[in-house]
Write a protein that holds these residues in place. Structure first.
Motif, PDB file in Angstrom:
ATOM      1  N   LEU A 169       0.866  -1.422  -0.001  1.00 27.18           N
ATOM      2  CA  LEU A 169       0.245  -0.058   0.420  1.00 27.18           C
ATOM      3  C   LEU A 169       0.557   1.502   0.363  1.00 27.18           C
ATOM      4  N   THR A 170       0.185   2.076  -0.491  1.00 35.69           N
ATOM      5  CA  THR A 170       1.218   3.151  -0.081  1.00 35.69           C
ATOM      6  C   THR A 170       0.589   3.947   0.871  1.00 35.69           C
ATOM      7  N   LEU A 171       1.712   4.898   1.806  1.00 36.56           N
ATOM      8  CA  LEU A 171       1.595   5.365   3.319  1.00 36.56           C
ATOM      9  C   LEU A 171       0.061   5.749   3.123  1.00 36.56           C
ATOM     10  N   GLU A 172      -0.856   7.211   2.427  1.00 38.38           N
ATOM     11  CA  GLU A 172      -1.918   7.312   2.319  1.00 38.38           C
ATOM     12  C   GLU A 172      -2.952   5.890   2.893  1.00 38.38           C
ATOM     13  N   ALA A 222      -1.893   3.323   3.849  1.00 33.75           N
ATOM     14  CA  ALA A 222      -2.251   2.475   4.940  1.00 33.75           C
ATOM     15  C   ALA A 222      -2.840   3.694   6.350  1.00 33.75           C
ATOM     16  N   ARG A 223      -2.354   4.827   5.925  1.00 35.78           N
ATOM     17  CA  ARG A 223      -2.844   5.141   7.210  1.00 35.78           C
ATOM     18  C   ARG A 223      -4.533   5.363   6.600  1.00 35.78           C
ATOM     19  N   ALA A 224      -5.455   5.466   6.017  1.00 36.89           N
ATOM     20  CA  ALA A 224      -7.056   4.903   6.079  1.00 36.89           C
ATOM     21  C   ALA A 224      -7.655   3.848   6.324  1.00 36.89           C
ATOM     22  N   ALA A 225      -6.079   2.448   6.393  1.00 34.73           N
ATOM     23  CA  ALA A 225      -6.680   2.068   6.141  1.00 34.73           C
ATOM     24  C   ALA A 225      -6.556   1.199   8.011  1.00 34.73           C
ATOM     25  N   ILE A 226      -5.707   2.594   8.820  1.00 33.23           N
ATOM     26  CA  ILE A 226      -5.087   1.899  10.297  1.00 33.23           C
ATOM     27  C   ILE A 226      -6.428   2.817  11.001  1.00 33.23           C
ATOM     28  N   ALA A 227      -6.714   3.907  10.256  1.00 37.04           N
ATOM     29  CA  ALA A 227      -7.522   5.179  10.767  1.00 37.04           C
ATOM     30  C   ALA A 227      -9.024   4.227  11.335  1.00 37.04           C
ATOM     31  N   GLU A 228      -8.917   2.741   9.813  1.00 37.55           N
ATOM     32  CA  GLU A 228     -10.806   2.169  10.046  1.00 37.55           C
ATOM     33  C   GLU A 228     -10.521   0.769  10.730  1.00 37.55           C
ATOM     34  N   LEU A 229      -9.465   0.678  11.301  1.00 36.33           N
ATOM     35  CA  LEU A 229      -8.689  -0.192  12.489  1.00 36.33           C
ATOM     36  C   LEU A 229      -9.137  -0.050  13.968  1.00 36.33           C
ATOM     37  N   ALA A 273      -3.677   2.485  17.387  1.00 36.32           N
ATOM     38  CA  ALA A 273      -3.617   3.146  15.900  1.00 36.32           C
ATOM     39  C   ALA A 273      -3.961   4.415  15.824  1.00 36.32           C
ATOM     40  N   ALA A 274      -4.644   5.342  16.390  1.00 34.80           N
ATOM     41  CA  ALA A 274      -4.538   6.560  16.627  1.00 34.80           C
ATOM     42  C   ALA A 274      -3.215   7.334  16.125  1.00 34.80           C
ATOM     43  N   MET A 275      -2.276   6.126  17.357  1.00 39.77           N
ATOM     44  CA  MET A 275      -1.018   6.875  17.468  1.00 39.77           C
ATOM     45  C   MET A 275      -0.331   6.650  16.688  1.00 39.77           C
ATOM     46  N   MET A 276      -0.414   6.063  15.773  1.00 40.96           N
ATOM     47  CA  MET A 276      -0.057   5.318  14.181  1.00 40.96           C
ATOM     48  C   MET A 276       0.081   6.425  13.271  1.00 40.96           C
ATOM     49  N   GLU A 277      -1.981   6.460  13.451  1.00 42.46           N
ATOM     50  CA  GLU A 277      -1.731   6.971  12.344  1.00 42.46           C
ATOM     51  C   GLU A 277      -1.533   8.439  12.477  1.00 42.46           C
ATOM     52  N   GLN A 278      -1.258   9.338  13.365  1.00 41.78           N
ATOM     53  CA  GLN A 278      -0.735  10.647  13.646  1.00 41.78           C
ATOM     54  C   GLN A 278       0.580  10.513  13.706  1.00 41.78           C
ATOM     55  N   PHE A 279       0.974   9.449  14.298  1.00 43.44           N
ATOM     56  CA  PHE A 279       3.175   9.193  13.433  1.00 43.44           C
ATOM     57  C   PHE A 279       3.088   9.515  12.138  1.00 43.44           C
ATOM     58  N   LEU A 280       2.747   8.889  11.286  1.00 49.47           N
ATOM     59  CA  LEU A 280       3.251   8.616  10.132  1.00 49.47           C
ATOM     60  C   LEU A 280       2.167  10.009   9.581  1.00 49.47           C
ATOM     61  N   ALA A 281       1.217  10.611   9.546  1.00 51.00           N
ATOM     62  CA  ALA A 281       1.009  12.048   9.502  1.00 51.00           C
ATOM     63  C   ALA A 281       2.187  12.644   9.825  1.00 51.00           C
ATOM     64  N   ASP A 282       2.563  13.116  11.247  1.00 54.94           N
ATOM     65  CA  ASP A 282       3.591  14.348  11.027  1.00 54.94           C
ATOM     66  C   ASP A 282       4.900  13.691  10.627  1.00 54.94           C
ATOM     67  N   ALA A 283       5.156  12.501   9.972  1.00 62.09           N
ATOM     68  CA  ALA A 283       6.590  12.145   9.359  1.00 62.09           C
ATOM     69  C   ALA A 283       7.268  13.297   8.929  1.00 62.09           C
ATOM     70  N   THR A 284       8.549  13.956   9.340  1.00 58.97           N
ATOM     71  CA  THR A 284       9.089  14.263   8.179  1.00 58.97           C
ATOM     72  C   THR A 284      10.446  14.171   7.623  1.00 58.97           C
ATOM     73  N   ARG A 285      10.845  12.650   7.727  1.00 64.21           N
ATOM     74  CA  ARG A 285      11.899  12.706   7.307  1.00 64.21           C
ATOM     75  C   ARG A 285      12.135  11.094   6.414  1.00 64.21           C
ATOM     76  N   GLY A 286      10.196  10.963   6.298  1.00 62.22           N
ATOM     77  CA  GLY A 286      10.252   9.649   5.485  1.00 62.22           C
ATOM     78  C   GLY A 286      10.154   8.509   6.697  1.00 62.22           C
ATOM     79  N   ILE A 287       9.817   7.580   6.713  1.00 56.85           N
ATOM     80  CA  ILE A 287       9.822   6.199   7.575  1.00 56.85           C
ATOM     81  C   ILE A 287      10.983   4.945   6.787  1.00 56.85           C
ATOM     82  N   ALA A 288      11.679   4.731   8.448  1.00 56.38           N
ATOM     83  CA  ALA A 288      12.134   3.306   7.943  1.00 56.38           C
ATOM     84  C   ALA A 288      11.198   2.148   7.366  1.00 56.38           C
ATOM     85  N   ARG A 289      12.039   1.359   6.314  1.00 54.64           N
ATOM     86  CA  ARG A 289      11.365   0.563   5.289  1.00 54.64           C
ATOM     87  C   ARG A 289      11.939  -0.798   5.556  1.00 54.64           C
TER      88      ARG A 289
END
Length: 262
Positions: free
Chosen positions: A223-226, A228-235, A246-262
């Protein structure tokens, strides 16, 4: 004070609770405040506008509250604030902030900070973290609660590591690490989620299952990051016990400024 060693140098303006213990040859500056029950070992230097809370154990040979390693710093009265019940082992360096970034470095409560750890200017360390030997935090790093960092690990400036994440030994962390994830290596890679740590902290089976699902959504389903965020919000709606996670994860992804580790 009878529990201040006679060879220690405590400036007149320093404010130490009467129950503070200070070891031999330690130097404490005039703008330092230290709370009840804290012990400071031998040969430490605590300087700057530094506030240290209650019941901390600061071992010998630490430098706390020194000026930041930042060429822009021009002597402004910035701060270092350390909470309660932290253990700071030998040869650690914790620096003041710089005005351009808020001017404050913070360490929360109940942290286990092992030898040779460096916490640079304007870092914000949460509660219950474990930083193993030779952990190096560059400026502006944010660590969430219950983060564990393996020894000999370097964390790039401005990186955020989410709550309950674990970073393995000798890693190079240059991107944000989402909550609950298990990462290591150079280059850094996500190896899974921190199931052992979550079990130790009493996470229910439903919460752990939700974390597992979030890991799949971000890293295993293409999934794209967006998306994945939408699916986590549904979770968060379908797993009530894990809604805060889930809310903490969704907010973290929204606030990530350096990209996330893959």
């Amino acid at each position: 004070m009878s529990n201040i060693h006679p060879t220690a140098l405590v400036a007149d303006g320093a404010r130490l609770d009467p129950t503070v213990t200070v070891g031999p040859y330690t130097v404490i500056g005039e703008h330092v405040t230290i709370g009840a029950g804290t012990t400071v070992g031998a040969h430490c230097v605590i300087d700057g506008h530094t506030t240290i809370g209650a019941d901390n154990r600061i071992f010998q040979f630490n430098s706390i509250g020194a000026i930041p390693q930042d060429k822009k710093y021009a002597g402004e009265p910035t701060e270092l604030v350390i909470g309660d019940r932290n253990t700071i082992r030998e040869f650690c360096t914790l620096n003041l902030g710089v005005p351009q970034a808020g001017g404050i470095t913070t360490v929360g409560h109940d942290n286990w900070i092992m030898a040779y750890t460096h916490i640079a200017h304007d870092c914000h360390v949460g509660n219950h973290t474990t930083l193993a030997n030779n952990t190096t935090l560059a400026g502006h790093v944010h660590l969430g609660d219950w983060v564990t960092v393996g020894g000999l690990t370097g964390i790039h400036q401005f990186v955020k590591i989410g709550a309950h994440a674990m970073v393995g030994f000798a890693s190079a962390v240059s991107q944000d690490v989402p909550p609950f994830m298990l990462v290591d290596g150079n280059p850094l890679a996500v190896r899974g989620y921190n199931v052992v740590g979550l079990r130790r902290r009493g996470f229910s089976a439903e919460r752990i299952a939700a974390v597992k699902q979030m890991h799949k959504l971000i890293y295993r389903q293409g999934l794209t990051l967006e998306a994945a965020r939408a699916a986590i919000a549904e979770l968060a709606q379908s797993a009530p016990q894990a809604s805060d996670d889930a809310a903490m994860m969704e907010q973290f992804l929204a606030d990530a400024t350096r990209g996330i580790a893959r």
